[in-house]
Design an enzyme around this catalytic site. Structure first.
Site, PDB file in Angstrom:
ATOM      1  N   LEU A 136      16.829 -16.816 -16.798  1.00  0.00           N
ATOM      2  CA  LEU A 136      15.849 -16.341 -16.021  1.00  0.00           C
ATOM      3  C   LEU A 136      14.842 -15.505 -16.863  1.00  0.00           C
ATOM      4  CD1 LEU A 136      13.746 -16.503 -13.160  1.00  0.00           C
ATOM      5  CD2 LEU A 136      15.428 -14.721 -12.460  1.00  0.00           C
ATOM      6  N   GLU A 138      12.696 -13.456 -19.559  1.00  0.00           N
ATOM      7  CA  GLU A 138      12.306 -13.905 -20.891  1.00  0.00           C
ATOM      8  C   GLU A 138      12.096 -12.465 -21.578  1.00  0.00           C
ATOM      9  OE1 GLU A 138       8.808 -16.374 -19.989  1.00  0.00           O
ATOM     10  OE2 GLU A 138      10.125 -17.812 -18.957  1.00  0.00           O
ATOM     11  N   GLU A 368      19.467  -7.971 -13.267  1.00  0.00           N
ATOM     12  CA  GLU A 368      19.637  -8.320 -11.902  1.00  0.00           C
ATOM     13  C   GLU A 368      19.146  -7.223 -10.917  1.00  0.00           C
ATOM     14  OE1 GLU A 368      23.147 -10.179 -10.673  1.00  0.00           O
ATOM     15  OE2 GLU A 368      23.682 -10.681 -12.611  1.00  0.00           O
ATOM     16  N   PHE A 388       4.866  -3.487  -4.562  1.00  0.00           N
ATOM     17  CA  PHE A 388       5.170  -4.331  -5.924  1.00  0.00           C
ATOM     18  C   PHE A 388       3.760  -4.344  -6.635  1.00  0.00           C
ATOM     19  CE2 PHE A 388       8.812  -5.553  -3.416  1.00  0.00           C
ATOM     20  CZ  PHE A 388       9.905  -5.116  -4.384  1.00  0.00           C
TER      21      PHE A 388
END
Length: 389
Positions: A136, A138, A368, A388
């Protein structure tokens, strides 16, 4: 009932006999197969015999432990959490091996894959004969996975996959990589055999954390995949984020394993190390440190246990997982740092586990979901306002 320093709140009384049996089995395996070697593995920056370790973990039922069918153990969430705690008490790299295999790669296929994909991959992964990884993150995209650049494009009946993934546990030894990519239809997951033409997984070296763990980059240059490589059960970010929730749950328990190992090392040292004519554990400042460490350790284990019961009941929310990861990893690091002060100069030696756990937890703190991301998840849940963007 006497006071038990290793279980001051009597948490073991909340566990069923089968829970305790699983915990003790994993603890025994870690004591036999990991602890005698882990300092050397960490110092050399390698995890030799990872395939053999994976097969042994498969034989224990620790891989895909909480999944049903396909050779998986079908254990409860609490039992899986207890296993994570014991594995990370040995080393975060060992728990990461199990977590990425079971809670990310296997879970993605189990939750979102076709029956053919499940039959092809899951039995071998549950047995540890096949290792999986989860792509996931990058090189330029971490906390904002919606901005990923890896792209899969249809070409007739096939897909052609291009991109890079970074900081991928198990990548260089994996037989299958679950890779998330942008498509014209939205973000999709792909079960990518790692022997596919155009796929490479060079190992990342020169790490100062998670040194006893295989960490890799995934490089995909025109990787051609058949139509049935795509995971049919999900489109969009809810796919990878659902997997991450499952994996973060294991971290909530695992971080307390690293904390427990560091606390126990400090407690043992305080009982035997003498200064000014008596053990340092007899001084008020040392006892205050030990008391504070014990408070946070066992509150963290209670929190993990509570969230595990909620997961078993089907009522655990992602915000609650953020609550647990944010608290337990942060407190585990503080416990390790305090333990280091009790051990003094010996605290930086690999003869003791404390500095190894402390450096490992620096990775656990940000992978994570970083501290900031979990704070914002909780902030949004508390206020109803999205910060966010």
């Amino acid at each position: 009932m006497p006071f038990v320093p290793t279980d001051p709140l009597g948490i073991d009384e909340l566990l069923a006999p089968e829970d305790l049996a699983i915990r003790d089995t994993v603890r025994g395996w870690a004591a036999d197969r990991v602890l005698p070697h882990i300092a050397g593995w960490y110092e050399s920056g390698e995890l030799p015999g990872i395939r053999e370790l994976a097969r042994e973990l498969g034989a224990l039922g620790a891989l895909g432990m909480s999944l049903e069918g396909y050779g998986c153990a079908g254990a409860s969430a609490v039992q899986y959490g207890l296993a994570c705690l014991e594995l990370e008490a040995a080393d975060s790299g060992i728990r990461s091996l199990v977590s990425v295999q079971g809670s990310l790669a296997m879970y993605a296929i189990w939750k979102y894959g076709s029956e053919e994909q499940k039959q092809r991959w899951l039995p071998g992964m549950a047995a540890g004969e096949l290792i999986g990884c989860f792509g996931l993150t990058e090189p330029d995209v971490g906390s904002d996975p919606a901005a990923m650049r890896t792209y899969a494009k249809r070409d007739g009946a096939d897909w052609v996959l291009n991109g890079r993934k970074m900081w991928i546990t198990n990548g260089s030894v994996a037989a299958v990589a679950v890779v998330w990519a942008q498509t014209d239809e939205g973000i999709r997951g792909f079960a990518v055999p790692t022997d596919s033409a155009g796929f490479r997984a060079p190992e990342i070296k020169h790490k100062w954390s998670l040194r006893a763990s295989v960490t890799s980059e995934l490089v995909m240059d025109d990787v051609r995949l058949p139509a049935d490589a795509v995971l049919p059960g999900v489109t969009g970010l809810k796919g990878p984020l659902g997997c991450l929730s499952h994996a973060r749950y294991g971290i909530i328990w695992g971080a307390m394993g690293a904390a427990r190992a560091s606390f126990e090392a400090a407690l043992d040292y305080a009982r035997t190390r003498e200064q000014f004519g008596k053990p340092i554990g007899g001084f008020q400042l040392t006892q205050a440190k030990l008391a504070d460490m014990a408070l946070e350790l066992h509150k963290g284990i209670l929190l993990a246990h509570h969230l595990g019961r909620r997961m078993d009941a089907g009522t655990l929310r992602p915000e609650q997982i953020s609550f647990g990861k944010l608290n337990n990893v942060r407190e585990a690091i503080d416990i390790c740092r305090t333990a280091r002060t009790i051990l003094g100069a010996n605290g930086i030696s690999l003869e003791y586990p404390v500095m190894r756990h402390a450096t490992n937890l620096e990775s656990v703190l940000t992978y994570e979901g970083t501290v900031e991301m979990h704070q914002l998840v909780l902030g949004k849940a508390l206020t109803g306002l999205d910060a966010f963007r």
